[in-house]
Design an enzyme around this catalytic site. Sequence first.
Site, short mmCIF file in Angstrom:
data_model
loop_
_atom_site.label_atom_id
_atom_site.label_comp_id
_atom_site.label_asym_id
_atom_site.label_seq_id
_atom_site.Cartn_x
_atom_site.Cartn_y
_atom_site.Cartn_z
N HIS A 17 -10.35 3.31 -4.15
CA HIS A 17 -9.56 2.91 -2.97
C HIS A 17 -9.90 3.82 -1.80
O HIS A 17 -10.10 3.36 -0.68
CB HIS A 17 -8.06 3.05 -3.25
CG HIS A 17 -7.51 2.14 -4.30
ND1 HIS A 17 -6.73 2.58 -5.34
CD2 HIS A 17 -7.62 0.80 -4.46
CE1 HIS A 17 -6.36 1.55 -6.09
NE2 HIS A 17 -6.91 0.45 -5.58
N LYS A 41 1.10 -9.10 -11.00
CA LYS A 41 1.19 -7.87 -11.79
C LYS A 41 2.63 -7.59 -12.18
O LYS A 41 3.53 -7.67 -11.34
CB LYS A 41 0.62 -6.69 -10.99
CG LYS A 41 -0.90 -6.77 -10.86
CD LYS A 41 -1.48 -5.57 -10.16
CE LYS A 41 -3.00 -5.72 -10.07
NZ LYS A 41 -3.60 -4.75 -9.13
N ARG A 91 -15.67 -5.09 -6.27
CA ARG A 91 -16.39 -4.39 -7.34
C ARG A 91 -17.32 -5.40 -8.02
O ARG A 91 -18.28 -5.85 -7.44
CB ARG A 91 -15.41 -3.77 -8.33
CG ARG A 91 -14.62 -2.61 -7.77
CD ARG A 91 -13.46 -2.25 -8.62
NE ARG A 91 -12.56 -3.40 -8.78
CZ ARG A 91 -11.39 -3.37 -9.35
NH1 ARG A 91 -10.94 -2.26 -9.90
NH2 ARG A 91 -10.64 -4.45 -9.43
N SER A 129 -7.09 1.08 -11.08
CA SER A 129 -5.83 1.78 -11.36
C SER A 129 -5.45 1.62 -12.83
O SER A 129 -4.95 2.56 -13.46
CB SER A 129 -4.71 1.21 -10.48
OG SER A 129 -5.00 1.41 -9.13
O1 PNS Z 1 -4.41 -4.07 -5.43
P1 PNS Z 1 -4.14 -5.53 -5.66
O2 PNS Z 1 -3.05 -5.72 -6.68
O3 PNS Z 1 -5.39 -6.30 -5.99
O4 PNS Z 1 -3.62 -6.12 -4.25
C1 PNS Z 1 -3.27 -7.48 -4.11
C2 PNS Z 1 -2.35 -7.65 -2.89
C3 PNS Z 1 -1.09 -6.81 -3.07
C4 PNS Z 1 -3.09 -7.19 -1.65
C5 PNS Z 1 -1.99 -9.16 -2.76
O5 PNS Z 1 -1.33 -9.59 -3.92
C6 PNS Z 1 -1.12 -9.44 -1.52
O6 PNS Z 1 -1.64 -9.60 -0.45
N1 PNS Z 1 0.21 -9.50 -1.72
C7 PNS Z 1 1.17 -9.79 -0.63
C8 PNS Z 1 1.71 -11.24 -0.74
C9 PNS Z 1 0.69 -12.21 -0.17
O7 PNS Z 1 0.50 -12.27 1.02
N2 PNS Z 1 -0.02 -12.92 -1.07
C10 PNS Z 1 -1.14 -13.78 -0.67
C11 PNS Z 1 -0.73 -15.16 -0.30
S1 PNS Z 1 -0.05 -16.07 -1.63
#
Ligand code: PNS
Length: 163
Positions: A17, A41, A91, A129
């Site tokens: 990150h 998650k 990745r 993570s």
């Molecule tokens: O580190 P991650 O878990 O891959 O991050 C994913 C994250 C948190 C960036 C993504 O789930 C997100 O943008 N969540 C906020 C809610 C949202 O806008 N979702 C996308 C449209 S459904």
Amino acid sequence: MRIAVCPGSFDPVTLGHLDIIERASSLFDKVIVLVSFNAHKSKASFTVNERMDMLQKVTEHLDNVVVDCYSGLLADYLKMSGACAIVKGLRAVSDFEYEFQMALVNKKLYSGAETVFLTTKEANLYLSSSLVKELAAFGGDISGFVSPQVHDFIYERLTNKEK
Ligand code: PNS
């Protein structure tokens, strides 16, 4: 001012990150590292405040980086903050489908921001993570995967939790 948002769960923040955040900070005037919520998650290991605290510690050297959190849609946050980009690290190929889907949805919800993908450094190709959490839970050495400023906090918390 060109503002980028680096969203993620950051549960916890890894060197992978940090590499993406550092590179984003050299590309944009301001970078907001956003602790957001991933509906796919299950329960996080660290609270939002703990995750923000760790992010603040590891980004202390980056003058144009701030840390924030948001529990709503990323698209709404982009609009509110005036950001023109979402920066995400890619990745392996396995990341691609999900990230591509997110990029399309975010663009549909808010057309004022582009998703910019930065390819991860080779050394971080398999770093996540979840890997850090599993390693620490079994007492493995996580020093190559997390910043020294947050190493002890992460390690002690995750090893004690599993006992
Ligand atoms: O580190 P991650 O878990 O891959 O991050 C994913 C994250 C948190 C960036 C993504 O789930 C997100 O943008 N969540 C906020 C809610 C949202 O806008 N979702 C996308 C449209 S459904």
